[in-house]
Design a protein around this motif. Structure first.
Motif, PDB file in Angstrom:
ATOM      1  N   THR A   1       0.846  -1.183   0.000  1.00  0.00           N
ATOM      2  CA  THR A   1       0.000   0.000   0.000  1.00  0.00           C
ATOM      3  C   THR A   1       0.887   1.241   0.000  1.00  0.00           C
ATOM      4  O   THR A   1       1.805   1.350   0.805  1.00  0.00           O
ATOM      5  CB  THR A   1      -0.917   0.017   1.251  1.00  0.00           C
ATOM      6  OG1 THR A   1      -1.641  -1.212   1.314  1.00  0.00           O
ATOM      7  CG2 THR A   1      -1.893   1.165   1.190  1.00  0.00           C
ATOM      8  N   LEU A   2       0.604   2.135  -0.934  1.00  0.00           N
ATOM      9  CA  LEU A   2       1.337   3.395  -1.059  1.00  0.00           C
ATOM     10  C   LEU A   2       0.441   4.517  -0.560  1.00  0.00           C
ATOM     11  O   LEU A   2      -0.703   4.638  -0.990  1.00  0.00           O
ATOM     12  CB  LEU A   2       1.716   3.668  -2.513  1.00  0.00           C
ATOM     13  CG  LEU A   2       2.457   2.566  -3.264  1.00  0.00           C
ATOM     14  CD1 LEU A   2       2.700   2.987  -4.700  1.00  0.00           C
ATOM     15  CD2 LEU A   2       3.748   2.223  -2.575  1.00  0.00           C
ATOM     16  N   PHE A   3       0.965   5.334   0.350  1.00  0.00           N
ATOM     17  CA  PHE A   3       0.221   6.462   0.897  1.00  0.00           C
ATOM     18  C   PHE A   3       0.797   7.753   0.334  1.00  0.00           C
ATOM     19  O   PHE A   3       2.008   7.971   0.389  1.00  0.00           O
ATOM     20  CB  PHE A   3       0.326   6.478   2.426  1.00  0.00           C
ATOM     21  CG  PHE A   3      -0.288   5.272   3.078  1.00  0.00           C
ATOM     22  CD1 PHE A   3      -1.595   5.299   3.510  1.00  0.00           C
ATOM     23  CD2 PHE A   3       0.456   4.113   3.243  1.00  0.00           C
ATOM     24  CE1 PHE A   3      -2.155   4.185   4.105  1.00  0.00           C
ATOM     25  CE2 PHE A   3      -0.096   2.995   3.845  1.00  0.00           C
ATOM     26  CZ  PHE A   3      -1.411   3.029   4.272  1.00  0.00           C
TER      27      PHE A   3
ATOM     28  N   GLU B   1       0.491  12.144  -0.001  1.00  0.00           N
ATOM     29  CA  GLU B   1       0.005  13.388   0.568  1.00  0.00           C
ATOM     30  C   GLU B   1       0.434  14.505  -0.373  1.00  0.00           C
ATOM     31  O   GLU B   1       1.621  14.639  -0.673  1.00  0.00           O
ATOM     32  CB  GLU B   1       0.612  13.597   1.949  1.00  0.00           C
ATOM     33  CG  GLU B   1       0.012  14.751   2.717  1.00  0.00           C
ATOM     34  CD  GLU B   1       0.551  14.788   4.133  1.00  0.00           C
ATOM     35  OE1 GLU B   1       1.573  15.481   4.338  1.00  0.00           O
ATOM     36  OE2 GLU B   1      -0.024  14.103   4.995  1.00  0.00           O
ATOM     37  N   SER B   2      -0.514  15.265  -0.857  1.00  0.00           N
ATOM     38  CA  SER B   2      -0.248  16.337  -1.831  1.00  0.00           C
ATOM     39  C   SER B   2       0.525  15.809  -3.034  1.00  0.00           C
ATOM     40  O   SER B   2       1.444  16.458  -3.535  1.00  0.00           O
ATOM     41  CB  SER B   2       0.520  17.486  -1.173  1.00  0.00           C
ATOM     42  OG  SER B   2      -0.191  18.000  -0.089  1.00  0.00           O
ATOM     43  N   GLY B   3       0.210  14.591  -3.462  1.00  0.00           N
ATOM     44  CA  GLY B   3       0.844  14.001  -4.632  1.00  0.00           C
ATOM     45  C   GLY B   3       2.217  13.412  -4.398  1.00  0.00           C
ATOM     46  O   GLY B   3       2.835  12.901  -5.319  1.00  0.00           O
ATOM     47  N   LYS B   4       2.742  13.475  -3.155  1.00  0.00           N
ATOM     48  CA  LYS B   4       4.068  12.938  -2.847  1.00  0.00           C
ATOM     49  C   LYS B   4       3.922  11.644  -2.059  1.00  0.00           C
ATOM     50  O   LYS B   4       3.106  11.546  -1.144  1.00  0.00           O
ATOM     51  CB  LYS B   4       4.873  13.945  -2.013  1.00  0.00           C
ATOM     52  CG  LYS B   4       5.266  15.189  -2.789  1.00  0.00           C
ATOM     53  CD  LYS B   4       5.861  16.260  -1.912  1.00  0.00           C
ATOM     54  CE  LYS B   4       7.147  15.837  -1.276  1.00  0.00           C
ATOM     55  NZ  LYS B   4       7.786  16.924  -0.496  1.00  0.00           N
ATOM     56  N   LEU B   5       4.727  10.659  -2.424  1.00  0.00           N
ATOM     57  CA  LEU B   5       4.735   9.388  -1.712  1.00  0.00           C
ATOM     58  C   LEU B   5       5.324   9.607  -0.330  1.00  0.00           C
ATOM     59  O   LEU B   5       6.446  10.069  -0.186  1.00  0.00           O
ATOM     60  CB  LEU B   5       5.571   8.364  -2.486  1.00  0.00           C
ATOM     61  CG  LEU B   5       5.665   6.967  -1.893  1.00  0.00           C
ATOM     62  CD1 LEU B   5       4.288   6.322  -1.775  1.00  0.00           C
ATOM     63  CD2 LEU B   5       6.587   6.101  -2.737  1.00  0.00           C
ATOM     64  N   ILE B   6       4.541   9.279   0.720  1.00  0.00           N
ATOM     65  CA  ILE B   6       5.011   9.534   2.083  1.00  0.00           C
ATOM     66  C   ILE B   6       5.194   8.264   2.913  1.00  0.00           C
ATOM     67  O   ILE B   6       5.923   8.273   3.904  1.00  0.00           O
ATOM     68  CB  ILE B   6       4.066  10.495   2.843  1.00  0.00           C
ATOM     69  CG1 ILE B   6       2.654   9.910   2.942  1.00  0.00           C
ATOM     70  CG2 ILE B   6       4.072  11.867   2.207  1.00  0.00           C
ATOM     71  CD1 ILE B   6       1.776  10.600   3.942  1.00  0.00           C
ATOM     72  N   GLU B   7       4.537   7.170   2.520  1.00  0.00           N
ATOM     73  CA  GLU B   7       4.672   5.940   3.303  1.00  0.00           C
ATOM     74  C   GLU B   7       4.365   4.734   2.424  1.00  0.00           C
ATOM     75  O   GLU B   7       3.521   4.796   1.537  1.00  0.00           O
ATOM     76  CB  GLU B   7       3.706   5.960   4.492  1.00  0.00           C
ATOM     77  CG  GLU B   7       3.860   4.796   5.428  1.00  0.00           C
ATOM     78  CD  GLU B   7       2.975   4.896   6.670  1.00  0.00           C
ATOM     79  OE1 GLU B   7       2.830   3.878   7.346  1.00  0.00           O
ATOM     80  OE2 GLU B   7       2.440   5.984   6.964  1.00  0.00           O
ATOM     81  N   VAL B   8       5.077   3.643   2.704  1.00  0.00           N
ATOM     82  CA  VAL B   8       4.857   2.387   1.990  1.00  0.00           C
ATOM     83  C   VAL B   8       4.717   1.288   3.031  1.00  0.00           C
ATOM     84  O   VAL B   8       5.554   1.162   3.919  1.00  0.00           O
ATOM     85  CB  VAL B   8       6.034   2.065   1.044  1.00  0.00           C
ATOM     86  CG1 VAL B   8       5.796   0.743   0.326  1.00  0.00           C
ATOM     87  CG2 VAL B   8       6.249   3.190   0.041  1.00  0.00           C
ATOM     88  N   GLN B   9       3.632   0.523   2.922  1.00  0.00           N
ATOM     89  CA  GLN B   9       3.427  -0.608   3.819  1.00  0.00           C
ATOM     90  C   GLN B   9       3.257  -1.882   3.000  1.00  0.00           C
ATOM     91  O   GLN B   9       2.716  -1.851   1.904  1.00  0.00           O
ATOM     92  CB  GLN B   9       2.183  -0.419   4.689  1.00  0.00           C
ATOM     93  CG  GLN B   9       2.331   0.633   5.734  1.00  0.00           C
ATOM     94  CD  GLN B   9       1.137   0.688   6.670  1.00  0.00           C
ATOM     95  OE1 GLN B   9       0.108   0.083   6.442  1.00  0.00           O
ATOM     96  NE2 GLN B   9       1.282   1.455   7.750  1.00  0.00           N
ATOM     97  N   ALA B  10       3.727  -2.968   3.563  1.00  0.00           N
ATOM     98  CA  ALA B  10       3.550  -4.284   2.939  1.00  0.00           C
ATOM     99  C   ALA B  10       2.780  -5.164   3.908  1.00  0.00           C
ATOM    100  O   ALA B  10       3.093  -5.224   5.098  1.00  0.00           O
ATOM    101  CB  ALA B  10       4.903  -4.908   2.634  1.00  0.00           C
TER     102      ALA B  10
END
Length: 106
Positions: A76-78, A80-89
């Motif tokens: 899952t890619l999170f 914010e304002s179009g910028k990648l801020i967090e990645v979870q697996a």
């Protein structure tokens, strides 16, 4: 999330190495949350390459993308304002091998 699934927050290795040159320093939640994936385009490009091997899943919010199956293995890619801020697996521990091997390449 099912009892046989484990969720990991992925951290950009290059940013960790730059920010924490002294390997004795421990990571805390606030410092991890301040890491910006988008500051290293090579990481995002590598992640996008690996994600192409997974099917895009349904998302309940436009600020996140799900790749894989929520009931099994997914990333899952999170944003914010179009910028990648967090990645979870999320890993299905009933059959973790292939997915974990793919994660380690990112």
């Amino acid at each position: 999330m099912a009892i046989w699934q484990v969720t990991f927050t992925l951290l950009p290795r290059e940013l960790i190495a730059l920010r924490y040159e002294d390997q004795t320093e421990s990571l805390d939640v606030n410092s991890v949350e301040s890491l910006e994936w988008a500051t290293i385009p090579e990481i995002v490009a590598s992640l996008q390459t690996e994600l192409r091997l997974l099917q895009r899943g349904e998302s309940w919010d436009e600020s996140l993308q799900v790749w894989g199956e929520l009931e099994s293995n997914c990333i899952t890619l999170f944003y914010e304002s179009g910028k990648l801020i967090e990645v979870q697996a999320r890993v299905d521990m009933n059959r973790p091998e292939p997915f974990l091997n793919r994660l380690l390449k990112i």
